[in-house]
Design a protein around this motif. Structure first.
Motif, PDB file in Angstrom:
ATOM      1  N   ALA A  91       0.812  -1.218   0.000  1.00  0.00           N
ATOM      2  CA  ALA A  91       0.000   0.000   0.000  1.00  0.00           C
ATOM      3  C   ALA A  91       0.850   1.275   0.000  1.00  0.00           C
ATOM      4  N   HIS A  92       2.164   1.155   0.167  1.00  0.00           N
ATOM      5  CA  HIS A  92       3.008   2.354   0.166  1.00  0.00           C
ATOM      6  C   HIS A  92       3.033   2.966  -1.231  1.00  0.00           C
ATOM      7  N   LYS A  93       3.096   4.281  -1.305  1.00  0.00           N
ATOM      8  CA  LYS A  93       3.001   4.948  -2.605  1.00  0.00           C
ATOM      9  C   LYS A  93       4.188   4.647  -3.507  1.00  0.00           C
ATOM     10  N   TYR A  94       5.327   4.236  -2.927  1.00  0.00           N
ATOM     11  CA  TYR A  94       6.483   3.875  -3.746  1.00  0.00           C
ATOM     12  C   TYR A  94       6.762   2.376  -3.715  1.00  0.00           C
ATOM     13  N   ALA A  95       5.740   1.582  -3.397  1.00  0.00           N
ATOM     14  CA  ALA A  95       5.939   0.131  -3.401  1.00  0.00           C
ATOM     15  C   ALA A  95       6.310  -0.333  -4.809  1.00  0.00           C
ATOM     16  N   ASN A  96       7.255  -1.246  -4.871  1.00  0.00           N
ATOM     17  CA  ASN A  96       7.682  -1.831  -6.138  1.00  0.00           C
ATOM     18  C   ASN A  96       6.585  -2.785  -6.622  1.00  0.00           C
ATOM     19  N   PRO A  97       5.961  -2.523  -7.761  1.00  0.00           N
ATOM     20  CA  PRO A  97       4.854  -3.388  -8.195  1.00  0.00           C
ATOM     21  C   PRO A  97       5.291  -4.819  -8.493  1.00  0.00           C
ATOM     22  N   GLU A  98       6.563  -5.013  -8.777  1.00  0.00           N
ATOM     23  CA  GLU A  98       7.048  -6.360  -9.077  1.00  0.00           C
ATOM     24  C   GLU A  98       7.287  -7.176  -7.816  1.00  0.00           C
ATOM     25  N   THR A  99       7.654  -6.532  -6.725  1.00  0.00           N
ATOM     26  CA  THR A  99       8.023  -7.258  -5.499  1.00  0.00           C
ATOM     27  C   THR A  99       7.068  -7.013  -4.336  1.00  0.00           C
ATOM     28  N   GLN A 100       6.174  -6.014  -4.467  1.00  0.00           N
ATOM     29  CA  GLN A 100       5.282  -5.587  -3.377  1.00  0.00           C
ATOM     30  C   GLN A 100       6.063  -5.024  -2.190  1.00  0.00           C
ATOM     31  N   ALA A 101       7.329  -4.706  -2.407  1.00  0.00           N
ATOM     32  CA  ALA A 101       8.197  -4.226  -1.332  1.00  0.00           C
ATOM     33  C   ALA A 101       8.280  -2.706  -1.350  1.00  0.00           C
ATOM     34  N   ALA A 102       8.508  -2.143  -0.158  1.00  0.00           N
ATOM     35  CA  ALA A 102       8.695  -0.696  -0.024  1.00  0.00           C
ATOM     36  C   ALA A 102       9.723  -0.432   1.066  1.00  0.00           C
ATOM     37  N   HIS A 103      10.531   0.594   0.846  1.00  0.00           N
ATOM     38  CA  HIS A 103      11.536   0.979   1.842  1.00  0.00           C
ATOM     39  C   HIS A 103      10.866   1.856   2.900  1.00  0.00           C
ATOM     40  N   CYS A 104      10.225   1.202   3.864  1.00  0.00           N
ATOM     41  CA  CYS A 104       9.531   1.896   4.950  1.00  0.00           C
ATOM     42  C   CYS A 104      10.320   1.815   6.248  1.00  0.00           C
ATOM     43  N   CYS A 105      11.616   1.571   6.145  1.00  0.00           N
ATOM     44  CA  CYS A 105      12.471   1.561   7.336  1.00  0.00           C
ATOM     45  C   CYS A 105      13.771   2.323   7.084  1.00  0.00           C
ATOM     46  N   GLY A 106      13.936   2.855   5.870  1.00  0.00           N
ATOM     47  CA  GLY A 106      15.082   3.698   5.587  1.00  0.00           C
ATOM     48  C   GLY A 106      16.364   2.968   5.217  1.00  0.00           C
ATOM     49  N   HIS A 107      16.283   1.691   4.870  1.00  0.00           N
ATOM     50  CA  HIS A 107      17.516   0.989   4.501  1.00  0.00           C
ATOM     51  C   HIS A 107      18.149   1.583   3.247  1.00  0.00           C
ATOM     52  N   HIS A 108      17.325   2.102   2.356  1.00  0.00           N
ATOM     53  CA  HIS A 108      17.883   2.721   1.154  1.00  0.00           C
ATOM     54  C   HIS A 108      18.736   3.940   1.505  1.00  0.00           C
ATOM     55  N   ALA A 109      18.416   4.612   2.616  1.00  0.00           N
ATOM     56  CA  ALA A 109      19.224   5.754   3.057  1.00  0.00           C
ATOM     57  C   ALA A 109      20.592   5.288   3.550  1.00  0.00           C
ATOM     58  N   GLN A 110      20.626   4.140   4.226  1.00  0.00           N
ATOM     59  CA  GLN A 110      21.912   3.564   4.622  1.00  0.00           C
ATOM     60  C   GLN A 110      22.762   3.278   3.386  1.00  0.00           C
ATOM     61  N   LEU A 111      22.139   2.599   2.420  1.00  0.00           N
ATOM     62  CA  LEU A 111      22.874   2.200   1.217  1.00  0.00           C
ATOM     63  C   LEU A 111      23.373   3.428   0.465  1.00  0.00           C
ATOM     64  N   SER A 112      22.528   4.450   0.406  1.00  0.00           N
ATOM     65  CA  SER A 112      22.931   5.706  -0.228  1.00  0.00           C
ATOM     66  C   SER A 112      24.097   6.337   0.523  1.00  0.00           C
ATOM     67  N   GLY A 113      24.037   6.293   1.861  1.00  0.00           N
ATOM     68  CA  GLY A 113      25.115   6.866   2.661  1.00  0.00           C
ATOM     69  C   GLY A 113      26.443   6.167   2.440  1.00  0.00           C
ATOM     70  N   VAL A 114      26.415   4.849   2.355  1.00  0.00           N
ATOM     71  CA  VAL A 114      27.657   4.099   2.116  1.00  0.00           C
ATOM     72  C   VAL A 114      28.178   4.384   0.712  1.00  0.00           C
ATOM     73  N   ALA A 115      27.277   4.442  -0.275  1.00  0.00           N
ATOM     74  CA  ALA A 115      27.700   4.771  -1.637  1.00  0.00           C
ATOM     75  C   ALA A 115      28.311   6.166  -1.694  1.00  0.00           C
ATOM     76  N   GLY A 116      27.692   7.123  -0.986  1.00  0.00           N
ATOM     77  CA  GLY A 116      28.240   8.475  -0.954  1.00  0.00           C
ATOM     78  C   GLY A 116      29.592   8.537  -0.272  1.00  0.00           C
ATOM     79  N   ALA A 117      29.757   7.766   0.798  1.00  0.00           N
ATOM     80  CA  ALA A 117      31.059   7.704   1.459  1.00  0.00           C
ATOM     81  C   ALA A 117      32.117   7.145   0.520  1.00  0.00           C
ATOM     82  N   ALA A 118      31.736   6.161  -0.299  1.00  0.00           N
ATOM     83  CA  ALA A 118      32.680   5.609  -1.276  1.00  0.00           C
ATOM     84  C   ALA A 118      33.078   6.664  -2.309  1.00  0.00           C
ATOM     85  N   LEU A 119      32.126   7.503  -2.725  1.00  0.00           N
ATOM     86  CA  LEU A 119      32.438   8.577  -3.670  1.00  0.00           C
ATOM     87  C   LEU A 119      33.511   9.507  -3.109  1.00  0.00           C
TER      88      LEU A 119
END
Length: 447
Positions: A91-119
């Motif tokens: 039901a999340h507005k950004y749920a992935n229609p293929e997986t029914q998954a949504a980042h409702c705990c902020g894990h994508h922000a962690q991954l973005s932070g690590v990628a940015g640190a690598a940059l």
């Protein structure tokens, strides 16, 4: 602020749009645990573009581990951890229609932070100042869901444990890491340090009955759903036996309740997590949970199969680390981070607790979100804090720990007293694995 710290901040600011594009892409293409193939691939692509010299993929199915420098066993190694998985919240507005998954705990922000640190840290002028190595580590399956799916992966020999960090510990992926930094999102600004949390074991409970015509001849059947309902009721009556200070939480879902409404249900499948603040309290609540569902089955002559697997160990309180406090002040000028008291307790769970049992893990969190976590209401409202500040804190924290021949990192590692070695950790986890079965009873009508 020294010149290298200025360079780290400038490098992240210069790549801001690239970081935001990556963050939004992961946010809108969420995947579930041990299925995060696209997310892992996108993270690996960034490391490859940065010419990270050693990249390992497929760790615990989807994990990605990139080394800033060639491996050198004589120098401290710090891991910056970003979790790959999301939650099934269609039901999340950004749920992935293929997986029914949504980042409702902020894990994508962690991954973005690590990628940015690598940059930032991959800049040669910055990297050469570090007296140790940095691992940019994308890890799978922190959210403990889809228990039956994970148990099938186990049966297929692909994993042994349901939690990503637990599995990575088991296969030795943390063997060469002396210290990790982990992040989480929250609705209340920037925090450094962490309190305790609940741990848990996971369960799949099958109640086995006998099918029959639900209207014409229900007496020929054994109703597995009724037996499960008795088990639920028995569990409710156990709750007064749990001590308040143990923070016990036992919650379950029925993933199969029958096949057709006019057929007596012959199989009911229940997934449950049994949580508490200490290992002893987890084991006590687990015994009582088993007892309740066995009693429900026995009352109706049903059979049962109860499979218990290790979940996560309780999180160990982590005092706010000076390097991360300083990193926050540099990354977000004018901000004074909230320092988490060691006696703060969360009844949620994380496999960061498992990693803390074998090595030091420094923790921080950033805001930029609103709405209830693990719900369709979760949303990102400030990308600057959620993504950019997170990257800066990761990178500046690693630099602070590794500058001056890694003096702060060495001090932190040397002072830590782990509860387990990797081997004793695995041995303990195996003690939590069990399967109990009882066959369906016969009766004079349905034999």
């Amino acid at each position: 602020m020294d010149e290298i710290e200025k360079r780290i901040i400038e490098r992240i600011d210069a790549r801001r749009e690239e970081m935001l594009a990556f963050s939004r892409d992961i946010y809108t293409h969420a995947e579930l645990g041990y299925k995060e193939h696209r997310s892992a691939g996108k993270f690996a692509e960034i490391l490859q573009r940065l010419k990270i010299p050693a990249i390992e993929q497929g760790l615990a199915i989807t994990g990605v581990k990139g080394y800033l420098k060639p491996k050198n066993e004589n120098k401290p190694v710090i891991a910056l951890i970003g979790e790959l998985d999301a939650l099934r919240i269609p039901a999340h507005k950004y749920a992935n229609p293929e997986t029914q998954a949504a980042h409702c705990c902020g894990h994508h922000a962690q991954l973005s932070g690590v990628a940015g640190a690598a940059l930032a840290l991959s800049d040669p002028e910055i990297a050469k100042t570090l007296g140790g190595n940095v691992v940019f580590f994308a890890v799978p399956a922190e959210e403990y869901g889809e228990i039956a799916f994970k148990n099938q992966l186990k049966a297929d020999g692909k994993i042994r444990y349901g939690g990503g960090k637990c599995e990575l510990i088991r296969i030795g992926a943390f063997d060469d890491i002396g210290l990790s930094i982990a992040h989480h999102s929250n609705n209340e600004g920037i925090h450094v340090g962490g309190g305790s949390s609940n741990g848990f074991v996971s369960k799949v409970i099958r109640i086995l009955g006998r099918a029959a015509h639900a209207a014409a001849a229900p007496y020929l059947g054994v109703n597995a759903l009724n037996a499960a309902a008795l088990g639920h009721a028995g569990l409710q009556f156990q709750r007064e036996t749990f001590k308040d200070e143990d923070s016990v939480r036992v919650h379950a879902i029925i993933t199969k309740g029958g096949d057709l409404v006019n057929v007596i249900p012959d199989e009911v499948i229940i997934e449950s997590l049994v949580r508490a603040k200490s290992i002893d309290a987890i084991l006590d609540a687990n015994r009582k949970t088993d007892r309740a569902y066995k009693a429900g089955a026995d009352a109706l002559g049903a059979g049962y199969e109860i499979e218990t697997m290790p979940g996560y160990l309780p999180q160990i309180p982590t005092p706010p680390n000076p390097a991360l406090i300083e990193a926050v002040c540099l990354a977000v000028p004018g901000t004074e981070p909230h320092l988490v008291a060691p006696d703060h307790h969360s009844t949620g769970s994380t496999d960061v607790g498992d990693l803390q049992h074998i090595q030091p893990v420094l923790t921080f969190s950033t805001g930029g979100t609103k709405g209830a976590y693990h719900s369709p209401l979760f949303e990102i409202i400030d990308e600057e804090e959620a993504y950019i500040a997170t990257a800066k804190i990761f990178a500046l924290g690693a630099y602070r720990l590794l500058k001056d021949n890694a003096a702060a990192a060495r001090e932190t590692i040397d002072a830590y007293k782990p509860v387990f070695t990797k081997d004793t950790y695995v041995q303990f986890m195996e003690t939590l694995v069990s399967t109990e079965k009882k066959e369906l009873s016969g009766n004079e009508w349905g034999k």
